[in-house]
Design a protein around this motif. Structure first.
Motif: not given
Length: 357
Positions: A342-345, A119-122
């Motif tokens: 969520d994390l992208d935003d 998730l955080p890598e992307r």
């Protein structure tokens, strides 16, 4: 991940030799090794960082702490050995200072699971941001426990805020101030993120909850916390139901009331705040995760209402059944597709708000 390979020992030996001779390591060799960590702040480094894969962005560090000397392990975990997963920016440069997002995992999860790498890598592709996921226990609830019983000292909050954060700042090239530091989390981790930000607002410039357990006055949420103490999947041996916050029943529930993030939002004034939730989507499709998300959505709504009443600006992303939010998101709890969106935003907000290179 215990133990260093022969090749890694050679790297360490060459590093010492180069330092003794005041000569730099060859660029290829230096780039091939993850950063090394020194003990400090009450933390002992048990295993130096090891890359998770050949892309050399993510590594796992294993430490011990006097604040949580033992815990109920899950699966392959060893009590007392805390994994910390770190995702570096692409082309991480030790000569550049980077902001940090502390991403807290849910229950019952492991910090070094594929989710907290992928998730955080992307989300941080092309973004100069370090992501750190510390171990929060299968049922640690990011708190200093009131009555830990046989588990012994369980000071998760002290471990993370007083030890992990300064350890990261001392060993990585970070912007070591609230202007360069954010905290976020999923489910139990969403509780932890708001809990920490409210307790120590001087540490964080932004806080985010991804389907977080924010309302400890809600009896359903109290049931989730108590239930995690009795859930073998969250670690063995089990813990007493009142271990974390004491009795959940009035008149002995004062700690629950005091620690409910939804009802103590004033310290978040001046901080960036974001809350993300779905509504559970189709109840007939995985009803457990549908109901779980519906409960945290209620908590998110209470928190948002209290922030609004206090005049605290925030982002409240209520994406319902996930339509149009993220590819594959169905609005349910703990879905990677929803969490990725969520994390992208959230990372986009951090790129605008936090100090960065």
């Amino acid at each position: 991940m215990r133990g260093n390979s022969r090749a890694r020992r050679w790297v360490a030996a060459l590093s010492c030799l180069a330092a003794a001779c005041a000569l730099p390591l060859p660029a290829a060799l230096a780039a091939d090794a993850p950063p090394r960590f020194d003990d400090g702040f009450g933390i002992t480094v048990l295993d130096q960082p090891e890359w998770v894969d050949e892309h050399h962005r993510t590594f796992v560090l294993t430490v011990a702490t006097d604040q949580v000397p033992g815990f109920a392990p899950i699966g392959r975990q060893v009590s007392g050995e805390h994994a910390i997963l770190v995702v570096l920016p692409e082309n991480y440069d030790p000569g550049v200072r980077y902001p940090v997002n502390y991403l807290l995992h849910g229950s019952p999860e492991l910090p070094d699971s594929p989710r907290y790498q992928v998730l955080p890598e992307r989300a941080t592709e092309g973004v100069p941001l370090i992501t750190v996921t510390p171990h929060g226990g299968g049922r640690g609830w990011y708190s200093n426990w009131v009555a830990p019983g046989a588990s012994g000292v369980q000071n998760w909050e002290s471990f993370h805020l007083d030890q992990v954060i300064p350890l990261i700042d001392a060993n990585l090239s970070t912007i070591a101030s609230r202007e360069g530091r954010a905290i976020s989390g999923h489910s139990m981790g969403g509780f932890g993120a708001f809990h920490y930000a409210e307790h120590r607002p001087e540490l964080f410039g932004f806080v985010g909850s991804f389907s977080g357990d924010l309302d400890l006055l809600d009896p359903r949420m109290r049931g989730a916390v108590v239930g995690s103490a009795l859930l073998p999947a969250a670690g063995l041996p089990l813990d007493p139901p009142d271990a974390v916050f004491g009795s959940p029943v009035w008149p002995g529930d004062a700690v629950w009331n005091e620690q409910s993030p939804a009802h103590h939002v004033e310290p978040l004034r001046g901080m960036g705040v974001a809350i993300y939730t779905g509504d559970g989507g189709d109840l007939l499709d995985d009803p457990v995760l549908a109901v779980a998300e519906a409960v945290v959505r209620d908590a998110a709504a209470v928190t948002s209402a209290n922030l609004t009443a206090a005049g605290i600006a925030h982002r409240f992303a209520d994406y319902g059944d996930g339509t149009g939010w993220g590819e594959g998101c169905d609005g349910k709890h703990a879905r990677d597709a929803c969490l990725q969106a969520d994390l992208d935003d959230y990372v986009g907000l951090l790129a605008e708000r936090l100090q960065h290179p």
